[in-house]
Write an enzyme that holds these catalytic residues in place. Structure first.
Site, PDB file in Angstrom:
ATOM      1  N   CYS A   1      -0.483   7.124  -9.852  1.00  0.00           N
ATOM      2  CA  CYS A   1      -0.551   6.116  -8.799  1.00  0.00           C
ATOM      3  C   CYS A   1       0.662   6.203  -7.882  1.00  0.00           C
ATOM      4  O   CYS A   1       0.948   5.295  -7.144  1.00  0.00           O
ATOM      5  CB  CYS A   1      -0.684   4.713  -9.384  1.00  0.00           C
ATOM      6  SG  CYS A   1       0.705   4.214 -10.391  1.00  0.00           S
TER       7      CYS A   1
ATOM      8  N   ARG B   1      -0.698  -3.843 -12.264  1.00  0.00           N
ATOM      9  CA  ARG B   1       0.630  -3.645 -12.836  1.00  0.00           C
ATOM     10  C   ARG B   1       1.282  -5.008 -12.974  1.00  0.00           C
ATOM     11  O   ARG B   1       1.371  -5.756 -12.002  1.00  0.00           O
ATOM     12  CB  ARG B   1       1.487  -2.754 -11.928  1.00  0.00           C
ATOM     13  CG  ARG B   1       2.873  -2.491 -12.509  1.00  0.00           C
ATOM     14  CD  ARG B   1       3.674  -1.552 -11.622  1.00  0.00           C
ATOM     15  NE  ARG B   1       4.109  -2.212 -10.404  1.00  0.00           N
ATOM     16  CZ  ARG B   1       4.601  -1.556  -9.364  1.00  0.00           C
ATOM     17  NH1 ARG B   1       4.713  -0.246  -9.378  1.00  0.00           N
ATOM     18  NH2 ARG B   1       4.993  -2.213  -8.282  1.00  0.00           N
TER      19      ARG B   1
ATOM     20  N   HIS C   1       5.175  -1.830   5.270  1.00  0.00           N
ATOM     21  CA  HIS C   1       3.982  -2.461   5.832  1.00  0.00           C
ATOM     22  C   HIS C   1       3.348  -1.603   6.907  1.00  0.00           C
ATOM     23  O   HIS C   1       2.138  -1.461   6.984  1.00  0.00           O
ATOM     24  CB  HIS C   1       4.347  -3.818   6.441  1.00  0.00           C
ATOM     25  CG  HIS C   1       4.249  -4.912   5.450  1.00  0.00           C
ATOM     26  ND1 HIS C   1       3.050  -5.324   4.959  1.00  0.00           N
ATOM     27  CD2 HIS C   1       5.194  -5.650   4.847  1.00  0.00           C
ATOM     28  CE1 HIS C   1       3.264  -6.284   4.097  1.00  0.00           C
ATOM     29  NE2 HIS C   1       4.551  -6.502   3.996  1.00  0.00           N
TER      30      HIS C   1
ATOM     31  N   GLU D   1       6.784   6.447 -16.140  1.00  0.00           N
ATOM     32  CA  GLU D   1       7.742   6.704 -15.067  1.00  0.00           C
ATOM     33  C   GLU D   1       9.136   6.956 -15.618  1.00  0.00           C
ATOM     34  O   GLU D   1      10.052   7.300 -14.880  1.00  0.00           O
ATOM     35  CB  GLU D   1       7.744   5.546 -14.063  1.00  0.00           C
ATOM     36  CG  GLU D   1       7.938   4.190 -14.736  1.00  0.00           C
ATOM     37  CD  GLU D   1       7.550   3.024 -13.824  1.00  0.00           C
ATOM     38  OE1 GLU D   1       7.471   3.233 -12.606  1.00  0.00           O
ATOM     39  OE2 GLU D   1       7.346   1.919 -14.335  1.00  0.00           O
TER      40      GLU D   1
END
Lengths: 89, 584
Positions: free
Chosen positions: B509, B349, B211, B438
């Protein structure tokens, strides 16, 4: 006892900023205002935790009640508040 | 996929110091963390106090009325201090702080605490229990409501500190421009920082995508995370930090500070002159997109100069909920995310969970190797009902908002899986389906896998983890996870070749997309979109504008022609134009 039913317009439901604005307005009225989902137990409209714990989402109805002088006017202004998409402003 | 966004990944050798070595006269000491929000900063350290917990062995109170008065006073003092802070911050932060102050003044909270006192708990425990009663209710509601739990616990921790008479947790008040240092920062804490006074942020914990990192990048405050020993730096010590290189110098010498400032000023000047869609110097379009994780991110990113969203992580919709979120609940959230992007693309996603991030309502049980287990699309295959509900909600929200919504699945390994996913996406009325690349097997057979769908998106963080067989949770293996590893670049290159043969666009991404030098390599390998933290877009836009596609290809060749990760970076620094490298 005045009563109004209103549909939550805020796209994120009644939490965070919309809830805070609603609670501030209810508190400022000085009246005992309550809010409930139809058929459920009402909560104190001046308690932000109570209002958020309702979990009222976009498009859901809530019932507002108030007692005392100016109850109708107070509820009309709270209905107007909940009928706007507060997050979009 | 194991979450690309929350894992620490140190890569101290990635950005060697470009400054001349300064001669330390005092005890100047340079340490390396991970730069997560670009820019440089210099100022005295302000240490953030950790949350305060109720003490163990706190007995029952003797005088309940007096104790209740104390509890009431504690909550009131928290409300007053939050309101006081609210007068010193901008509009958005002000609203967050005022809403938090309303929580501290809540009658229900005091009533709940009174009940706890009556049940024989001490003051601090009564506050804590009262807070947890509400926290549990919000968590059960899930979605947006669950996001408020952090604010509620922050109020609780402050009230506990007040009733115990110890310093309040969080950022102490200060008046001089300073560098905030913490173990980690709560989201509300980061969001409400006064940008005029906070010149930089350093945390000991957190990751590239914690965060703190995300918010700091969005607020444009230079930040470094994962700095060992950060919380032990004495308050008031001057530090210089570089949010690009991750370098933090304690008690730096004036020359270093001056050199950093001068470079930062040149960079800011260069970035200020560019705007609009990403383009190479010869005009090839490379979409510059944002990675986001929720409605607040979407609103912030929507207001910025970028072409849309390249990765909307939907986990938050699920992770805090105790039961599967309904189509209506999800639609409400997705509507909020899509609304700021009317007419722009939003790549979503689908649910990405696994044994390391189990869902209360779809837990397939513990696994020996969660990163290699039933996660991502594999979980969706076991619970297609969850995927269908999500796709239905996405389709409704897409129609209502007019955003160009494209859906992709995580952890796809084969062409059959890609075909299965694409069919479900189309059955739910969504026009464009894609897959994350991935898994190395999918990268090597990108021609077949992407042939089943409309587009591909490389998740470089997980692709590195799986290619190098190095657990992203293992800090000690960070060198292997370096995105400059030639082995990883080869796999990316092969995936791009497969995509080109299948005539499908492929983007990135992962974190690599936000690194201006790596971005050049990726474009040279054939990538047509780059999705990153929004604050990284301007420098990537600049990097692209200074290089032609042919130059990017030469740069990519230089990188792939290197024997080691360090060599690859050096080769690219040499090959890239000095107008760019002089600013980094």
């Amino acid at each position: 006892m005045a009563t109004r039913t209103v549909t939550i317009a805020s796209s994120v439901g009644l939490h965070a900023r919309p809830a805070a604005l609603f609670v501030e307005a209810a508190s400022a009225s000085g009246l005992d205002v309550e809010i409930a989902k139809p058929g459920e137990d009402p909560v104190d409209a001046t308690s932000i935790l109570g209002v958020m714990a309702l979990g009222a989402r976009h498009g859901e109805e809530v019932v507002l009640t108030a007692d005392g002088d100016g109850a109708d006017e107070t509820l009309d202004s709270l209905v107007a508040l909940l009928s706007r998409d507060l997050d979009a402003e | 996929m194991a979450d690309s966004e929350t894992q620490p990944q140190t890569q101290p050798q990635t950005h060697p110091q470009t400054q001349p070595e300064t001669q330390p006269e005092t005890q100047a000491e340079t340490r390396h963390g991970i730069g997560v929000s670009p820019g440089t900063a210099y100022g005295p350290v302000v240490q953030v106090a950790p949350p305060v917990r109720p003490p163990a062995g706190e007995g029952a109170v003797e005088d309940q009325e007096a104790a209740l008065a104390d509890v009431r006073a504690a909550f009131e003092s928290v409300a007053v201090s939050l309101e006081e802070r609210a007068t010193r911050v901008d509009d958005t932060a002000q609203q967050i702080l005022k809403a938090t102050a309303l929580i501290a003044r809540d009658k229900g909270l005091v009533k709940a605490a009174a009940k706890e006192l009556a049940a024989g708990h001490g003051r601090a425990h009564s506050i804590d229990n009262a807070v947890e009663t509400y926290a549990a209710q919000f968590e059960a509601l899930g979605g947006y409501f669950a996001e408020r739990v952090a604010d509620l616990r922050d109020v609780g921790s402050r009230a506990v500190a007040a009733v115990l008479g110890v310093p309040a947790p969080g950022v102490p008040s200060f008046s001089e421009p300073s560098v905030i240092v913490a173990e980690d920062l709560a989201p509300a804490e980061t969001a409400t920082l006064d940008r005029r006074l906070v010149v930089g942020i350093v945390t000991e914990a957190g990751g590239r995508t914690s965060h703190t990192a995300i918010l700091a990048a969005q607020m444009g405050i230079p930040a470094v995370v994962q700095l060992a020993g950060a919380t032990e730096i004495p308050a008031g010590t001057p530090v210089a930090l570089d949010g690009d290189t991750g370098e933090v110098t304690i008690a730096p010498d004036p020359e270093l500070v001056a050199a950093q400032r001068e470079r930062a000023a040149r960079r800011a000047d260069a970035l200020a002159h560019l705007s609009g869609p990403g383009r190479t110097s010869d005009g090839a379009e490379i979409a510059l997109l944002a990675n986001i994780g929720g409605v607040e991110d979407a609103v912030a990113a929507g207001a910025q100069d970028l072409e849309g969203v390249g990765l909307f992580r939907t986990e938050f919709v699920y992770l805090s909920a105790t039961k599967a979120p309904t189509v209506e609940e999800q639609t409400e959230i997705y509507r909020g995310v899509f609304a700021p992007f009317e007419g722009r693309r939003v790549v979503v996603r689908t649910l990405d969970a696994g044994a390391d991030k189990p869902l209360k309502f779809a837990d397939l049980g513990p696994e020996e190797n969660p990163a290699l287990g039933r996660r991502g699309l594999r979980l969706s295959a076991e619970r297609p009902d969850l995927l269908d509900a999500q796709l239905e909600a996405l389709a409704i929200a897409a129609r209502e908002t007019g955003a160009d919504v494209r859906v992709m699945a995580p952890m796809v390994a084969t062409a059959e899986e890609a075909a299965w996913f694409a069919r479900r996406v189309r059955e739910n009325g969504l026009p464009k389906a894609g897959v994350m690349i991935e898994v190395p097997g999918a990268a090597l057979r990108a021609h077949d896998v992407l042939g089943e769908v409309d587009f591909g998106s490389l998740g470089t963080n997980d692709l590195a983890q799986y290619t190098m067989a190095a657990d992203r949770m293992q800090g000690a293996l960070s060198d292997l996870l370096d995105p400059w590893q030639p082995g990883v670049l080869d796999v990316v290159g092969l995936a791009c070749e497969g995509a080109a043969r299948a005539d499908r666009p492929i983007g990135v991404c992962g974190e690599s997309a936000g690194d201006p030098l790596l971005a050049l390599v990726l474009v040279g390998l054939g990538v047509s979109s780059l999705s990153m933290a929004p604050s990284k877009v301007p420098v990537v836009r600049l990097a692209l504008s200074l290089h032609s596609v042919a130059e990017c290809q030469a740069i990519a060749e230089a990188a792939r022609g290197s024997r080691t990760a360090v060599d690859a970076l050096h080769a690219v620094r040499e090959a890239a134009r000095s107008e760019l490298t002089d600013l980094l």
